[in-house]
Scaffold this motif. Structure first.
Motif, PDB file in Angstrom:
ATOM      1  N   PHE A 158       0.813  -1.033  -0.052  1.00 60.11           N
ATOM      2  CA  PHE A 158       0.285  -0.189   0.161  1.00 60.11           C
ATOM      3  C   PHE A 158       0.713   1.333  -0.017  1.00 60.11           C
ATOM      4  O   PHE A 158       0.214   2.411   0.076  1.00 60.11           O
ATOM      5  N   LEU A 159       2.445   0.940  -0.093  1.00 64.07           N
ATOM      6  CA  LEU A 159       2.956   2.218  -0.342  1.00 64.07           C
ATOM      7  C   LEU A 159       3.179   3.687  -1.572  1.00 64.07           C
ATOM      8  O   LEU A 159       2.160   3.092  -2.350  1.00 64.07           O
ATOM      9  N   GLU A 161       3.789   6.524  -3.882  1.00 62.54           N
ATOM     10  CA  GLU A 161       5.630   7.302  -4.142  1.00 62.54           C
ATOM     11  C   GLU A 161       5.598   8.273  -3.391  1.00 62.54           C
ATOM     12  O   GLU A 161       4.972   8.930  -3.128  1.00 62.54           O
ATOM     13  N   LYS A 216      -6.742  -4.965  -2.574  1.00 63.25           N
ATOM     14  CA  LYS A 216      -5.456  -3.939  -2.514  1.00 63.25           C
ATOM     15  C   LYS A 216      -6.216  -3.121  -3.862  1.00 63.25           C
ATOM     16  O   LYS A 216      -6.254  -1.847  -3.990  1.00 63.25           O
ATOM     17  N   ASN A 220      -7.975   0.911  -3.761  1.00 67.86           N
ATOM     18  CA  ASN A 220      -6.837   2.274  -4.722  1.00 67.86           C
ATOM     19  C   ASN A 220      -7.803   3.006  -5.801  1.00 67.86           C
ATOM     20  O   ASN A 220      -8.082   4.001  -6.022  1.00 67.86           O
ATOM     21  N   PHE A 261      -6.435  13.738   0.761  1.00 69.08           N
ATOM     22  CA  PHE A 261      -7.364  12.824  -1.211  1.00 69.08           C
ATOM     23  C   PHE A 261      -8.288  13.377  -1.153  1.00 69.08           C
ATOM     24  O   PHE A 261      -9.043  13.237  -2.103  1.00 69.08           O
ATOM     25  N   ASN A 263      -7.640  17.111  -2.508  1.00 70.83           N
ATOM     26  CA  ASN A 263      -6.767  17.795  -3.749  1.00 70.83           C
ATOM     27  C   ASN A 263      -7.235  18.052  -5.409  1.00 70.83           C
ATOM     28  O   ASN A 263      -6.884  16.691  -6.007  1.00 70.83           O
ATOM     29  N   SER A 265      -7.305  18.246  -9.049  1.00 72.64           N
ATOM     30  CA  SER A 265      -5.723  18.463 -10.259  1.00 72.64           C
ATOM     31  C   SER A 265      -6.237  18.228 -11.498  1.00 72.64           C
ATOM     32  O   SER A 265      -7.272  17.840 -11.614  1.00 72.64           O
ATOM     33  N   PHE A 268      -5.766  12.312 -12.035  1.00 73.28           N
ATOM     34  CA  PHE A 268      -4.253  11.689 -11.238  1.00 73.28           C
ATOM     35  C   PHE A 268      -3.432  11.241 -12.396  1.00 73.28           C
ATOM     36  O   PHE A 268      -3.831  10.433 -13.125  1.00 73.28           O
ATOM     37  N   GLY A 269      -2.279  10.221 -11.602  1.00 73.36           N
ATOM     38  CA  GLY A 269      -1.254   9.625 -12.347  1.00 73.36           C
ATOM     39  C   GLY A 269      -0.910   7.995 -11.494  1.00 73.36           C
ATOM     40  O   GLY A 269      -1.429   8.407 -10.910  1.00 73.36           O
ATOM     41  N   CYS A 272      -0.707   2.587 -11.008  1.00 73.51           N
ATOM     42  CA  CYS A 272      -1.511   1.269 -10.410  1.00 73.51           C
ATOM     43  C   CYS A 272      -3.137   2.351 -10.539  1.00 73.51           C
ATOM     44  O   CYS A 272      -3.906   1.484 -11.057  1.00 73.51           O
ATOM     45  N   PHE A 334       4.640  12.272 -12.290  1.00 74.37           N
ATOM     46  CA  PHE A 334       2.846  12.385 -12.087  1.00 74.37           C
ATOM     47  C   PHE A 334       2.168  12.320 -10.667  1.00 74.37           C
ATOM     48  O   PHE A 334       1.056  12.990 -10.293  1.00 74.37           O
ATOM     49  N   LYS A 335       3.467  13.181  -9.011  1.00 76.44           N
ATOM     50  CA  LYS A 335       3.421  13.446  -8.235  1.00 76.44           C
ATOM     51  C   LYS A 335       5.020  13.969  -7.478  1.00 76.44           C
ATOM     52  O   LYS A 335       5.726  13.179  -8.734  1.00 76.44           O
ATOM     53  N   ARG A 447      -2.422  22.156 -10.463  1.00 76.52           N
ATOM     54  CA  ARG A 447      -2.452  21.175  -9.025  1.00 76.52           C
ATOM     55  C   ARG A 447      -2.712  22.607  -8.421  1.00 76.52           C
ATOM     56  O   ARG A 447      -2.241  22.314  -6.795  1.00 76.52           O
TER      57      ARG A 447
HETATM   58  O1  LIG Z   1      -1.396   0.608  -5.535  1.00 74.93           O
HETATM   59  C1  LIG Z   1      -0.228   1.628  -5.953  1.00 74.93           C
HETATM   60  O2  LIG Z   1       0.837   2.098  -6.640  1.00 74.93           O
HETATM   61  C2  LIG Z   1      -0.333   2.902  -5.085  1.00 74.93           C
HETATM   62  O3  LIG Z   1      -0.987   3.463  -5.120  1.00 74.93           O
HETATM   63  C3  LIG Z   1      -1.196   5.114  -4.487  1.00 74.93           C
HETATM   64  O4  LIG Z   1       0.232   5.300  -5.071  1.00 74.93           O
HETATM   65  P1  LIG Z   1       0.776   6.822  -5.838  1.00 74.93           P
HETATM   66  O5  LIG Z   1       0.427   6.337  -6.845  1.00 74.93           O
HETATM   67  O6  LIG Z   1       2.421   6.597  -5.504  1.00 74.93           O
HETATM   68  O7  LIG Z   1       0.976   8.004  -5.324  1.00 74.93           O
HETATM   69  P2  LIG Z   1      -0.742   8.984  -5.000  1.00 74.93           P
HETATM   70  O8  LIG Z   1      -0.321   9.791  -4.162  1.00 74.93           O
HETATM   71  O9  LIG Z   1      -1.725   7.778  -4.137  1.00 74.93           O
HETATM   72  O10 LIG Z   1      -1.266   9.510  -5.879  1.00 74.93           O
HETATM   73  C4  LIG Z   1      -1.975   9.186  -6.918  1.00 74.93           C
HETATM   74  C5  LIG Z   1      -2.066  10.298  -7.895  1.00 74.93           C
HETATM   75  O11 LIG Z   1      -3.030  10.807  -7.187  1.00 74.93           O
HETATM   76  C6  LIG Z   1      -3.098  12.198  -7.452  1.00 74.93           C
HETATM   77  N1  LIG Z   1      -3.613  13.038  -6.536  1.00 74.93           N
HETATM   78  C7  LIG Z   1      -3.677  12.778  -5.061  1.00 74.93           C
HETATM   79  C8  LIG Z   1      -4.307  12.661  -3.947  1.00 74.93           C
HETATM   80  C9  LIG Z   1      -5.112  14.663  -4.276  1.00 74.93           C
HETATM   81  O12 LIG Z   1      -5.777  14.600  -3.641  1.00 74.93           O
HETATM   82  N2  LIG Z   1      -5.109  14.283  -5.954  1.00 74.93           N
HETATM   83  C10 LIG Z   1      -4.808  14.229  -6.121  1.00 74.93           C
HETATM   84  O13 LIG Z   1      -4.986  14.523  -7.349  1.00 74.93           O
HETATM   85  C11 LIG Z   1      -1.388  12.682  -7.127  1.00 74.93           C
HETATM   86  O14 LIG Z   1      -1.026  13.361  -7.774  1.00 74.93           O
HETATM   87  C12 LIG Z   1      -1.516  11.451  -8.699  1.00 74.93           C
HETATM   88  O15 LIG Z   1      -1.061  11.628  -9.708  1.00 74.93           O
HETATM   89  C13 LIG Z   1      -1.562   4.953  -2.973  1.00 74.93           C
HETATM   90  O16 LIG Z   1      -1.870   5.998  -3.136  1.00 74.93           O
HETATM   91  C14 LIG Z   1      -1.198   4.158  -2.111  1.00 74.93           C
HETATM   92  O17 LIG Z   1      -2.402   3.587  -1.250  1.00 74.93           O
HETATM   93  C15 LIG Z   1      -1.103   2.489  -3.584  1.00 74.93           C
HETATM   94  O18 LIG Z   1      -0.657   1.795  -3.117  1.00 74.93           O
END
Ligand SMILES: O=C(O)[C@H]1O[C@H](OP(=O)(O)OP(=O)(O)OC[C@H]2O[C@@H](n3ccc(=O)[nH]c3=O)[C@H](O)[C@@H]2O)[C@H](O)[C@@H](O)[C@@H]1O
Ligand SMILES: NC(=O)C1=CN([C@@H]2O[C@H](COP(=O)(O)OP(=O)(O)OC[C@H]3O[C@@H](n4cnc5c(N)ncnc54)[C@H](O)[C@@H]3O)[C@@H](O)[C@H]2O)C=CC1
Length: 480
Positions: A158-159, A161, A216, A220, A261, A263, A265, A268-269, A272, A334-335, A447
């Motif tokens: 669940f980490l 990046e 899982k 997501n 979560f 925000n 934007s 999302f990218g 996963c 992507f972030k 953003r």
């Molecule tokens: O299965 C996975 O690969 C992981 O996918 C996400 O992690 P990750 O993709 O690394 O990053 P996030 O912080 O979730 O951000 C994903 C995307 O959503 C966007 N985002 C996130 C939060 C938000 O409020 N608004 C928003 O646009 C971020 O900018 C980014 O593009 C999940 O948060 C993890 O728990 C999971 O393990």
């Protein structure tokens, strides 16, 4: 000494195993991969992924009880617990193309384990996989088991990046699913013992295999759904004069909803969310649940809508054409806090602008020119295949320049698009940027990192997702 082997030295395998090695000095951990380049990088001072805190953890245990190797079979043979953390891309051809998970890499890893194993093994699904994958893996492993006993566990990761090390040190939960037989329960306990070295027992959840696999995908899907929900509301904010920051804050104050979560934007990218939701959609369809499939499909549709909406705002604001105009793109990852560009919304936004013949100048503090050119030249979903299978020198996109400085990228530009929320973009000298741009100078904040009013005072025409519209944009037709 207990021996663990992890197949797949990627964003998950590398950091996860490094933390296990750090927290469990009595366990020997070997991370193996078919990519020589990746393993060489893990063994060097320039790790293959950028992740805050990772260098430190690797430095502390590499060569002690953490090893990176391409000798896949040797280490698989020696290990008692084998994590499999290989790619599970979206299928691009055949049955389920564009939705279903491609389990080619998983299957080849499982067949290799079956071929080389000489002793009992616990095989752990670390990759994100469709529900019931463990059943297929079990069949591959036991079909020609030579009397070897295999236990399959699902232990999804669940980490996120950018915060991987923090997440691994202090996880909300660790999930372990296994068979409900005495052997299955024993295997669950063996893996639980590893995590219990640093994770409080009440955060280690044990379930049946299918619950773990599905949890899982569901987690997501729920996370991505929140982003699509807030992004859908952001479009309505722009149409009505409401401010998405105020709406999200007010909504998130409800303790049942919570503030995270929310925000808004440009979309999302990441590797996963889209892949896993498409996978979920496919599983629903296969189980005769089209209504459920359509419900989750909408999360992806809104995400695509949000990216298109952004491109349309840019083009329509700039007199309905960006042909030949220089557009600076600040941020490509992507972030923030990662150099990862997999499924970054920047790819779709840049492609949209290139489609209207813009000249793009990109700056991202962690992404190289080579990576950006690859991303813009690659077909959808091709990125999720081991690096050595990808084209070495893709065609470069001529209208794209990559710089290592935000001021260079924006010099002489007609417009600036902020596509990643890097902290440094909040601190830029926007007066200097404005002075060196063509006029009228446009800034599109995907953003919500800048203060639109402050930038308007400088002279910029500003568009910010879900915020009250600039008078310039107000008279333009609504875009979708
Ligand atoms: O299965 C996975 O690969 C992981 O996918 C996400 O992690 P990750 O993709 O690394 O990053 P996030 O912080 O979730 O951000 C994903 C995307 O959503 C966007 N985002 C996130 C939060 C938000 O409020 N608004 C928003 O646009 C971020 O900018 C980014 O593009 C999940 O948060 C993890 O728990 C999971 O393990
Ligand atoms: N990136 C993330 O933040 C998260 C990813 N996941 C899941 O974890 C899995 C892996 O993801 P990443 O680590 O991001 O992928 P990645 O692409 O960074 O790493 C996968 C690695 O596996 C290697 N590999 C593929 N087939 C192999 C084989 N047969 N033998 C040996 N090595 C092989 C590849 O060369 C590659 O280095 C995916 O299922 C993903 O959905 C889960 C949670 C978070």
């Amino acid at each position: 000494m207990v021996k663990i082997c992890c197949i797949g030295a990627g964003y998950v395998g590398g950091p996860t195993m490094a933390v296990i090695a750090l927290k469990c000095p009595a366990i020997e951990v070997v991370v193996v991969d078919i990519s020589f380049a990746r393993i060489n990088a893990w063994n060097s001072d320039q790790l293959p992924i950028y992740e805050p805190g990772l260098d430190d953890v690797v430095k502390q245990c590499r060569g002690r009880n953490l090893f990176f190797s391409t000798e896949v079979e040797k280490h698989v043979q020696e290990a008692e617990i084998i994590f499999v953390s290989v790619n599970t891309p979206t299928k691009t051809r055949g049955l389920g193309a564009g939705k279903a998970a491609d389990l080619t890499y998983w299957e080849s890893a499982a067949r290799m384990i079956a071929d080389v194993a000489k002793s009992d093994k616990i095989v752990v699904e670390k990759s994100t996989v469709p529900v019931k994958t463990a059943e297929a893996i079990e069949k591959i492993l036991t079909h020609n088991s030579k009397g070897i006993n295999y236990q399959i566990l699902s232990n999804p990761e669940f980490l996120a990046e950018g915060t991987a090390i923090q997440d691994l040190f202090n996880p909300d939960r660790v999930l372990i699913g296994g068979r409900e037989t005495p052997e299955g329960k024993k295997a669950v306990q063996a893996l639980k013992k590893v995590y219990a070295q640093w994770v409080p027992e009440d955060r280690i959840l044990t379930t049946n295999l299918w619950s773990a696999e599905l949890s899982k995908l569901a987690a997501n899907a729920f996370l991505a759904q929140r982003i699509s929900s807030v992004n859908a509301i952001s479009a309505l904010c722009e149409a009505t004069g409401a401010n998405i920051a105020e709406v999200a804050y007010s909504v998130g104050k409800d303790s049942r909803i919570g503030p995270k979560f929310l925000n808004a934007s440009v979309g999302f990218g990441g590797s996963c969310f889209q892949k896993d939701i498409l996978n979920l959609v496919y599983i629903c369809e296969c189980n005769g649940l089209p209504e459920v499939a359509n419900y989750w499909k909408q999360v992806i549709k809104i995400n695509d809508y949000q990216k298109n909406r952004f491109v349309n705002r840019v083009v329509s604001s700039m007199f309905n054409t960006v042909s030949g105009k220089k557009i600076a793109v600040l941020g490509f990852a992507f972030k923030k806090d990662t150099g990862d560009t997999r499924e970054t919304p920047a790819i779709d936004v840049c492609k949209g602008l290139l489609g209207d013949k813009a000249a793009i100048s990109i700056y991202d503090p962690q992404v190289s020119e080579d990576q950006i050119q690859r991303d813009l030249a690659m077909n959808k979903f091709d990125w999720d295949h081991p690096i050595h299978l990808q084209p070495l020198s893709p065609t470069t996109v001529k209208q794209v320049a990559v710089t290592w400085d935000a001021y260079e990228a924006t010099k002489g530009a007609h417009g600036v698009c902020i596509l990643t929320e890097w902290d440094e973009f909040k601190e830029l000298n926007y007066q200097k940027i404005y002075d060196n741009m063509q006029k009228p100078a446009f800034l599109f904040d995907g953003r919500n990192v800048v203060d639109p009013e402050k930038l308007r005072a400088i002279g910029f025409v500003v568009y910010a997702i879900g915020k009250p519209l600039d008078p310039w944009l107000k008279d333009l037709p609504a875009v979708a």
